[in-house]
Design a protein around this motif. Structure first.
Motif, PDB file in Angstrom:
ATOM      1  N   MET A 120     -15.789   1.557  24.193  1.00 25.92           N
ATOM      2  CA  MET A 120     -14.710   1.002  23.402  1.00 25.92           C
ATOM      3  C   MET A 120     -13.466   0.884  24.256  1.00 25.92           C
ATOM      4  O   MET A 120     -13.139   1.780  25.014  1.00 25.92           O
ATOM      5  N   THR A 121     -12.785  -0.215  24.101  1.00 28.46           N
ATOM      6  CA  THR A 121     -11.535  -0.441  24.832  1.00 28.46           C
ATOM      7  C   THR A 121     -10.348  -0.016  23.967  1.00 28.46           C
ATOM      8  O   THR A 121     -10.476   0.174  22.748  1.00 28.46           O
ATOM      9  N   LEU A 122      -9.198   0.082  24.602  1.00 25.48           N
ATOM     10  CA  LEU A 122      -7.989   0.395  23.841  1.00 25.48           C
ATOM     11  C   LEU A 122      -7.627  -0.742  22.896  1.00 25.48           C
ATOM     12  O   LEU A 122      -7.065  -0.506  21.832  1.00 25.48           O
ATOM     13  N   ILE A 123      -7.964  -1.970  23.260  1.00 24.32           N
ATOM     14  CA  ILE A 123      -7.716  -3.109  22.368  1.00 24.32           C
ATOM     15  C   ILE A 123      -8.533  -2.944  21.087  1.00 24.32           C
ATOM     16  O   ILE A 123      -8.028  -3.185  19.981  1.00 24.32           O
ATOM     17  N   GLU A 124      -9.778  -2.520  21.226  1.00 22.27           N
ATOM     18  CA  GLU A 124     -10.615  -2.275  20.046  1.00 22.27           C
ATOM     19  C   GLU A 124     -10.057  -1.115  19.226  1.00 22.27           C
ATOM     20  O   GLU A 124     -10.068  -1.155  17.992  1.00 22.27           O
ATOM     21  N   LEU A 125      -9.542  -0.088  19.900  1.00 23.77           N
ATOM     22  CA  LEU A 125      -8.934   1.035  19.191  1.00 23.77           C
ATOM     23  C   LEU A 125      -7.743   0.572  18.364  1.00 23.77           C
ATOM     24  O   LEU A 125      -7.580   0.981  17.218  1.00 23.77           O
ATOM     25  N   VAL A 126      -6.920  -0.288  18.926  1.00 24.84           N
ATOM     26  CA  VAL A 126      -5.748  -0.806  18.198  1.00 24.84           C
ATOM     27  C   VAL A 126      -6.187  -1.524  16.930  1.00 24.84           C
ATOM     28  O   VAL A 126      -5.588  -1.340  15.863  1.00 24.84           O
TER      29      VAL A 126
END
Length: 105
Positions: A1-7
């Protein structure tokens, strides 16, 4: 998971989200997160798995069970296990800060 997905996951809780801080904070409640820790799995002198442990902070003007539930539901619905790190009242800001840690591979 990327930080963009986390956002995207954090925004699904229904509150404003920013990395680290807001330049002009919105009305409470809101969420901030920071990519401040990792617990990588190392093997043969290399990082075999990179494991990020971002900290997620929920800011509220009072003990807000609905906001806590919304954030925790968003994390659970996305199958992101989390741990509550702390909950403190920031006297100078007159707000509560509830901090969570998650592990993202």
């Amino acid at each position: 998971m990327t930080l963009i997905e986390l956002v995207t996951i954090l925004k699904s809780a229904g509150y404003p989200v920013a990395y680290s801080h807001f330049d002009s904070p919105p009305a409470l409640p809101y969420i901030a997160y920071i990519d401040d820790e990792s617990t990588n799995f190392n093997a043969d002198n290399i990082v075999y798995y990179s494991v990020k442990n971002p900290t997620i902070e929920l800011y509220t003007n009072k003990k807000d069970l609905n906001a806590e539930s919304a954030l925790e539901t968003a994390l659970n619905d996305s199958e992101l296990p989390f741990e509550l790190i702390s909950e403190v009242y920031i006297e100078s800001e007159r707000m509560f800060q509830r901090s969570y840690s998650i592990s993202v591979i």
